[in-house]
Enzyme design. Structure first.
Site, PDB file in Angstrom:
ATOM      1  N   HIS A  48      18.324 -67.388  -0.690  1.00  0.00           N
ATOM      2  CA  HIS A  48      18.215 -66.429  -1.795  1.00  0.00           C
ATOM      3  C   HIS A  48      18.188 -67.123  -3.165  1.00  0.00           C
ATOM      4  O   HIS A  48      17.221 -66.929  -3.927  1.00  0.00           O
ATOM      5  CB  HIS A  48      19.350 -65.410  -1.726  1.00  0.00           C
ATOM      6  CG  HIS A  48      19.486 -64.577  -2.963  1.00  0.00           C
ATOM      7  ND1 HIS A  48      18.508 -63.710  -3.395  1.00  0.00           N
ATOM      8  CD2 HIS A  48      20.492 -64.498  -3.890  1.00  0.00           C
ATOM      9  CE1 HIS A  48      18.901 -63.116  -4.519  1.00  0.00           C
ATOM     10  NE2 HIS A  48      20.096 -63.589  -4.835  1.00  0.00           N
ATOM     11  N   HIS A  72      23.659 -69.541  -9.199  1.00  0.00           N
ATOM     12  CA  HIS A  72      24.143 -68.297  -9.790  1.00  0.00           C
ATOM     13  C   HIS A  72      25.147 -67.535  -8.926  1.00  0.00           C
ATOM     14  O   HIS A  72      25.898 -66.707  -9.440  1.00  0.00           O
ATOM     15  CB  HIS A  72      22.958 -67.389 -10.161  1.00  0.00           C
ATOM     16  CG  HIS A  72      22.325 -66.664  -9.023  1.00  0.00           C
ATOM     17  ND1 HIS A  72      21.289 -67.186  -8.281  1.00  0.00           N
ATOM     18  CD2 HIS A  72      22.564 -65.438  -8.491  1.00  0.00           C
ATOM     19  CE1 HIS A  72      20.919 -66.311  -7.354  1.00  0.00           C
ATOM     20  NE2 HIS A  72      21.670 -65.236  -7.460  1.00  0.00           N
ATOM     21  N   GLU A  76      30.975 -66.827  -7.611  1.00  0.00           N
ATOM     22  CA  GLU A  76      31.364 -65.542  -7.027  1.00  0.00           C
ATOM     23  C   GLU A  76      31.589 -65.640  -5.519  1.00  0.00           C
ATOM     24  O   GLU A  76      32.536 -65.050  -4.990  1.00  0.00           O
ATOM     25  CB  GLU A  76      30.268 -64.504  -7.316  1.00  0.00           C
ATOM     26  CG  GLU A  76      30.509 -63.146  -6.682  1.00  0.00           C
ATOM     27  CD  GLU A  76      31.658 -62.387  -7.319  1.00  0.00           C
ATOM     28  OE1 GLU A  76      32.149 -61.428  -6.699  1.00  0.00           O
ATOM     29  OE2 GLU A  76      32.089 -62.765  -8.429  1.00  0.00           O
ATOM     30  N   ASP A  77      30.715 -66.372  -4.816  1.00  0.00           N
ATOM     31  CA  ASP A  77      30.700 -66.298  -3.351  1.00  0.00           C
ATOM     32  C   ASP A  77      31.192 -67.558  -2.649  1.00  0.00           C
ATOM     33  O   ASP A  77      31.234 -67.596  -1.414  1.00  0.00           O
ATOM     34  CB  ASP A  77      29.280 -65.992  -2.865  1.00  0.00           C
ATOM     35  CG  ASP A  77      28.809 -64.619  -3.327  1.00  0.00           C
ATOM     36  OD1 ASP A  77      29.667 -63.743  -3.534  1.00  0.00           O
ATOM     37  OD2 ASP A  77      27.589 -64.430  -3.499  1.00  0.00           O
ATOM     38  N   ASP A 139      16.658 -62.477  -9.764  1.00  0.00           N
ATOM     39  CA  ASP A 139      17.608 -62.184  -8.688  1.00  0.00           C
ATOM     40  C   ASP A 139      17.376 -60.781  -8.134  1.00  0.00           C
ATOM     41  O   ASP A 139      17.312 -60.555  -6.923  1.00  0.00           O
ATOM     42  CB  ASP A 139      19.031 -62.326  -9.244  1.00  0.00           C
ATOM     43  CG  ASP A 139      20.096 -61.899  -8.255  1.00  0.00           C
ATOM     44  OD1 ASP A 139      20.059 -62.379  -7.108  1.00  0.00           O
ATOM     45  OD2 ASP A 139      20.964 -61.086  -8.626  1.00  0.00           O
ATOM     46  N   ASP A 259      -9.216 -42.905 -14.155  1.00  0.00           N
ATOM     47  CA  ASP A 259      -9.125 -44.317 -14.552  1.00  0.00           C
ATOM     48  C   ASP A 259      -8.148 -45.044 -13.627  1.00  0.00           C
ATOM     49  O   ASP A 259      -7.072 -45.462 -14.018  1.00  0.00           O
ATOM     50  CB  ASP A 259      -8.698 -44.463 -16.014  1.00  0.00           C
ATOM     51  CG  ASP A 259      -7.467 -43.631 -16.341  1.00  0.00           C
ATOM     52  OD1 ASP A 259      -7.083 -42.801 -15.504  1.00  0.00           O
ATOM     53  OD2 ASP A 259      -6.896 -43.821 -17.423  1.00  0.00           O
TER      54      ASP A 259
END
Length: 737
Positions: A48, A72, A76-77, A139, A259
């Site tokens: 990812h 990024h 957090e993870d 992201d 159009d």
């Protein structure tokens, strides 16, 4: 999954001086940090951030942004910390990763108040460095591409959030291709039937028309080449979400769309753009009203192009966008297209986002945070700013003001300055006097006429289009209402202290504010005026030893009213007595000037009250004073709450043109023209009918309940006398509760 060398090669294509060692370190660090983590699809989690970085290489962003994309999710993870990332990759990258970590914690699809507060945090996080937003958009794009692996109950929420927040943000940053893909991915999730229907219809059209786009491209290219203009023509079908949006906006079916194809003509110079426009308009008929020049007047997100629609080859309606290569880069990549420049050594690209008009809009939006908007108001303001197309108007001195479509001079005034909006009383559009509710058009010159005596009416909130104007009107309205309640509360407090035999002192009340849980005198008086603080509690806050007399010691509640008194005792019906020689109490009573005066005043819902009536005021919590005529039977409802009764008096200039509410019950003969005669009698006396209800009491008579606006009791009595003189009128009665 992309290999390490492949990522480096992608960056080197547009930045030969890239720091290959930095990219390698970030790749290895992120891969090890995520380790064996898996995504919902079953792929390694590291795939990812790697795909996010790949998306950003298509935008040709600098090394720091690519590294931040790789890292990024690490704070957090994984077990990574900002301190460690700063030690390994530097302060700039650590700050970017921390900003992205804060955004990841936001839940933008929760309840509106929380969503609004989180949108604040999102914009604050990207205010200092727009690269945070660019990484976040990439992201989100990759997450939307892999949305099918997310649990079903979460997909709609993520798609709606993307449509509400991220796609409009991408548009405001000028990143049209990313915006369109985000919209289409969200549309496919939220409206699968509509998405499938439109794509199927487009496939049928493609099969029926054959290589139509290629043929039109070729004919346009040949025509420009014959005129000596070097150009690249690119054609494409419009996207499903764009088609659906137009069908919804214009309430038309697919068959009525003409159009469906758009063509970009890319040229070498601005001069060539206008030459090409001349060629196109000479060769093919133009569709009236479809030409826009965004080169001379760029959009706020830096978008520049000439737009026109012609009846082109194959008698097809063709939408053309004519621009240079630089303009096309900005149209496709937005702020990312000109976000880089070289430092003095020429080695490292650095973000130069403050030169972007799109980034200037972002900073202006952040400034609204300092204006004290509530989270809901901020969300409304920001969404309004994100979604609206633009019109461009000018001040008399030539200053360009960009406003949303359907904007009014009210919006224009607030765009110039909040004080201009708050004091606006009129306007001139292109030199002619015009209503403030007029819809502005591109190129209008607008002059706002102001008066220091003006305060914005609350009705402007529903007229204004921009969030800034709406928020300013709300603030001004709240301030005016607060001032009204504070004025009423001060008068009530003064009278309460006098009745208690105490000296009214603001200094003493200020010392007692902690006991009242208020921080300013205005807060205290406003709460008293709203009925949120009882006067007994106010006096006790000043003098804790004071105690209110018991009900049986009060001997009933007595309140002066004009030249008489009324008396209310517990357990009794309402009784009025007007003793001879009662002293005048006008100085002690609260003056009533009407609903547009300086106090929050309403009138009795059943019958109203007019100057000349003897009146009493009832304090209604949260609403101010409700004024009743003293003969109103509705006053019996308040026998058990004597503390709500207020002494009031009329303070109306005889020459005032203000109207007051009254209600009549007219019984008229049931025949043609009866209503017309009643209305004529009222109009001839300059009365204003504000509402009317009719019912047949019998076959011969009709009852009319008429709400009137009159100047005073004499005016009302004159109208009633005229009505009684009409042959069709059987009886006239004034209603009071």
């Amino acid at each position: 999954m992309m290999r390490q060398y492949e990522l480096v090669d992608r960056v080197r294509r547009y930045n030969p001086d890239t720091d290959e060692a930095l990219l390698d370190r970030a790749y290895v660090y992120a891969m090890r940090a995520h380790g064996t983590q898996l995504r919902a699809s079953g792929d390694p989690y590291f795939s990812h951030p790697l795909e996010v970085a790949a998306i950003l290489t298509d935008l040709e962003l600098d090394d720091a942004t690519i590294v931040a994309a790789l890292l990024h999710d690490t704070i957090e993870d994984t077990g990574a910390t900002k301190v460690e990332i700063e030690r390994l990759f530097g302060r700039q990258i650590a700050d970017l990763v921390e900003g992205l970590t804060k955004i990841k914690k936001l839940d933008l699809v929760s309840k509106q108040a929380k969503q609004a507060e989180n949108l604040r945090k999102l914009l604050l996080a990207i205010a200092d460095d727009v690269r945070v937003l660019l990484v976040k958009l990439a992201d989100r794009l990759h997450n939307m591409r892999t949305l099918k692996y997310v649990p079903q109950e979460k997909r709609d929420r993520v798609a709606q959030e993307t449509l509400d927040i991220y796609a409009p943000l991408a548009a405001r940053m000028g990143m049209q291709d990313m915006r369109e893909e985000l919209e289409d991915l969200s549309f496919r999730q939220l409206s699968p039937e509509a998405y499938g229907s439109i794509t199927a219809r487009m496939a049928e059209l493609r099969a029926r028309n054959g290589p139509l786009v290629e043929e039109i491209e070729r004919e346009l290219q040949q025509e420009l080449t014959l005129r000596g203009i070097k150009a690249v023509v690119k054609g494409r079908e419009k996207r499903p979400y764009s088609i659906w949006g137009k069908m919804e906006r214009k309430a038309i079916g697919f068959e009525q769309l003409s159009d469906l194809y758009g063509f970009r003509v890319i040229l070498e110079s601005v001069e060539d753009c206008y030459r090409a426009l001349g060629v196109v308009h000479t060769k093919w008929p133009i569709v009236p009203g479809r030409f826009k020049d965004y080169i001379s007047t760029p959009k706020p997100n830096d978008y520049r192009s000439l737009h026109t629609t012609v009846i082109g080859p194959k008698r097809q309606r063709v939408e053309l966008q004519i621009r240079t290569q630089d303009m096309d880069d900005i149209a496709e990549f937005g702020i990312a297209a000109h976000a880089l420049y070289k430092d003095e050594s020429g080695a490292q690209p650095i973000i130069l986002s403050n030169e972007s008009r799109a980034y200037a809009w972002l900073r202006k939006t952040i400034e609204n945070l300092s204006q004290g908007l509530s989270p809901e108001e901020f969300l409304e303001h920001t969404k309004l700013e994100l979604f609206h197309d633009q019109v461009f108007c000018f001040t008399p001195k030539g200053r360009l003001i960009a406003l949303p479509r359907r904007a009014t001079p009210i919006d224009f005034a607030y765009a110039v300055h909040t004080d201009v909006g708050n004091t606006a009383v009129g306007c001139k559009i292109n030199g002619s006097i015009a209503p403030l509710v007029s819809e502005l058009k591109n190129g209008d010159e607008v002059e706002i006429i102001t008066s220091k005596a003006q305060t914005p009416p609350g009705a402007w909130e529903s007229i204004a289009v921009t969030g800034k104007a709406r928020a300013a009107v709300r603030r001004a309205t709240r301030a005016a209402v607060r001032a009204q309640y504070a004025g009423l509360g001060r008068k009530i407090a003064e009278r309460a202290f006098a009745r208690a035999g105490k000296v009214f002192s603001e200094e003493a009340i200020a010392r007692g504010m902690p006991r009242l849980a208020r921080t300013s005198l205005d807060d205290v008086f406003s709460a008293v005026g709203r009925g949120e603080i009882k006067t007994d509690d106010l006096i006790r806050a000043v003098d804790p030893d004071w105690s209110a007399p018991r009900a049986d010691e009060r001997g009933g509640h007595r309140a002066p009213n004009g030249d008489g008194w009324f008396e209310l005792k517990k357990g009794q019906n309402l009784k009025f007595k007007i003793p001879d020689g009662a002293e005048e109490t006008h100085g002690a009573a609260i003056p009533i000037r009407g609903p547009r005066g300086d106090l929050p005043v309403r009138f009795a819902p059943n019958g109203g009250a007019v100057p000349g009536d003897r009146i009493v005021g009832i304090l209604t919590p949260g609403e101010g004073i409700t004024v009743y005529p003293i003969q109103s039977r509705d006053l019996q409802k308040f026998e058990e709450t004597p503390e709500r009764w207020l002494d009031v008096r009329w303070d109306v200039d005889e020459l005032s043109d203000g109207r007051f509410p009254a209600q009549l019950l007219v019984t008229a003969v049931n025949e043609p023209g009866s209503l017309a005669q009643v209305a004529t009698a009222i109009a001839e006396r300059n009365g204003n009918i504000e509402g009317i209800e009719m019912r047949s009491r019998s076959p011969d008579f009709t009852e009319m309940r008429i709400d009137l606006g009159v100047f005073d009791l004499r005016h009302l009595n004159g109208i009633m006398a005229d009505l009684r003189s009409r042959a069709v009128v059987s009886s006239v009665e004034r209603l009071n509760g």
